[in-house]
Each structure stands twice: as structure tokens, then as C-alpha cells.
Design an enzyme around this catalytic site. Sequence first.
Site: not given
Ligand code: NAP
Length: 308
Positions: A14, A37, A91, A168
Site C-alpha cells: 500500500i 525493518r 486501516k 481486512d
Molecule cells: P505489505 O505489503 O505486507 O506491507 C507491509 C509492510 O510493513 C512490509 O513491507 C514491511 O515493510 C512492514 N512490516 C512491519 N512489520 C511487519 C510484519 N510483522 N509483517 C509484514 N510486514 C511488516 O502490506 P500492505 O498490503 O501494504 O498492508 C499494510 C496495511 O495497509 C494494512 O493495514 C492493510 O490493511 C492496509 N491496506 C492495504 C491495502 C492493499 O491493497 N494491500 C489497501 C488498503 C490498506 P518493511 O519491510 O519496509 O519494514
Amino acid sequence: MTVTRIAIAGIGKIARDQHIPHIAANPAFEFVAGITRGGRVDVAVPCFRTIAEMLAAGTRVDAVAICTPPIGRAALIADAFAGGLDVLLEKPPAATLSEAERFAAMARDAGRLLYMTWHSREAAAVEPARAWLKDKTITRVEVDWLENVRQWHPGQDWVWEPGIGVFDPGINALSVITRILPWPLTLTASKLDFPANKPAPIAARLALASPDGVPVAAHFNWDQLGTQTWEIRVDTDHGKLVLTHGASRMAVDGQPVEVGDEAEYAALYRHFAQLIEARQSDVDLAPFRLVADAYLLGQRHEVGPFAE
Ligand code: NAP
């Protein structure tokens, strides 16, 4: 115009898809640092392992967007407020309702601004729908939020942690209905399908109601192959309102209504700039409270194991 220097914590999907481009497109913001991280990642700003490390390096920064998964944000938020930063939170806001309430209290105690975002509330049809529904008598509401987790969250293990699962995406639908409906909702029943190999539900059926008993039925499914559906249907005394495509489109009795096409995250950062200008927080836990209630009343059914 005040320019807010903003860092992003968690450079994942995101952050890359939405936050970085929409910060770049909004002159009220400047992207100045990443918190990641690993300490480094391929973005065009300096990166740090922690907020404390970023501040110790003398980075001039006013706010941080927390884009990490919802479980495990407490240290980031404590560091942000201790460092005098305003906070934008993706969120869902936290791991639990009590933790989310604590984040709000921490913001108040620190005199900082907290924006708990609900990106689906920024979808183009949400405010037009809310305005249209204001003077109607609503008789029934149905929600279908049906998507394929394999398509939208490949390789994201955190989405299966306890308390997350199909909520989610489901919380996005709850964020829309708690905005457009003119009354508070109470959850009355919840059926949750847990895959045999996962600690979080893959599907949920919720029964909710207005204070006068108007029924609201919500179906969330994360195992939807084929057509993906994000739809809300509202029956009223003046016709049927239908929101589709995640509330970015609206129709009344089958006739499309023009609602504009501003992207959710463009609107979200426009709103954040307004909050900063007004020095005002925006914290609404109504969608998250309904998720907590869905777990409280949830009748659990085990279904077959989830296969990637
Ligand atoms: P993601 O791709 O897994 O990215 C999350 C990032 O957070 C990771 O790349 C990592 O970045 C960091 N992180 C820190 N602790 C972590 C852990 N224990 N496990 C995994 N990653 C961790 O997730 P995302 O889809 O971007 O979602 C993040 C948030 O945005 C969530 O709350 C989700 O509900 C919300 N969101 C997502 C979307 C979507 O379409 N994906 C849409 C709207 C909202 P570093 O490696 O840089 O530390």
C-alpha cells in the site's frame, strides 16, 4: 501553504501503490524518509530502522504514515508521538479495540494529531450516497464484499493472523456503511468460517440493525473466484441505491449517478492536509468496533483447509 514533511513506516504494497504516489502528487506534502525493518529499501529518500533512529539522524519531519500491518504498531506510534510527529494510520488501526483506543489517548496526551484512515470512505460515491440517503426511509441494507485473497494478498502471511482474515477487506465495507447510513449500527449475529489450517476467518456473515430494527446483512468472502464484488444495496421509500466497485460508483433504481472519479488516496491526503491545517484529529472506531463485536458473537464453523 504549509508543507508537511512526511515519513512512511512500512514500505510494502500500500505504501508503494498509493501513499508514495499520492504524497508526490499533493503539494501539501513532501516525502522525506522511510522507516523499514531492513534499514534500506529502493525508495528515493533516506531510510531508517526506527523512528527514533530517523530523528536522531536530524531528519526534519512533521508526520509519519504508518503502513505496517495492524498487529505490531505500538512501538512505532509511541516513538512518533514522543518525537512530536503527527500520525496517519492505515486501516485497520490496531491489533485490538483497546489498543486503538490507547493510540487515540496517546495522541491527546502528546498534543499531536491522529488520523485513523478508512480509505474506502474516500471512495467517490460515499459522500453522494450519504447525502442521498439523509432524507429517505431505509428499509433494508445488503452488503457483498467478495474477493479472492490469493489475487489481492499474495505472500502476505500477516493477513491470516488472529483478528484479521476476511475482516481486512470486510472492515472497508463496514467503514462505508457506518458513514452513509444515518444511524448507528448494532451487530446482532455473526457466523465465521475458519479454514482448518488458519487462525482467522475466510468468510463471515453478519447481521446488524439500526436502533429501530432496520436489518443490515453483510457477507464477506475471501475465497471468491471469478468476478470480484464490492457492493452495497440500500432499499428505501424512494428507490434502491446501489454502490459498486468499492463505493466508487452509484446508481439509483438502475440509473447511474455522476459522482466524480477522485482516487481514494488523493482524497485521503487532501483530508489529512485539512486536518493538519485545522490541528484536528480524526478518530472513528465504529468500523473496528463492529469487527470486534463480530468476533464476540461469532459462531465459528470449521471449513476445509485454505490452499494458496
Ligand atoms: P505489505 O505489503 O505486507 O506491507 C507491509 C509492510 O510493513 C512490509 O513491507 C514491511 O515493510 C512492514 N512490516 C512491519 N512489520 C511487519 C510484519 N510483522 N509483517 C509484514 N510486514 C511488516 O502490506 P500492505 O498490503 O501494504 O498492508 C499494510 C496495511 O495497509 C494494512 O493495514 C492493510 O490493511 C492496509 N491496506 C492495504 C491495502 C492493499 O491493497 N494491500 C489497501 C488498503 C490498506 P518493511 O519491510 O519496509 O519494514
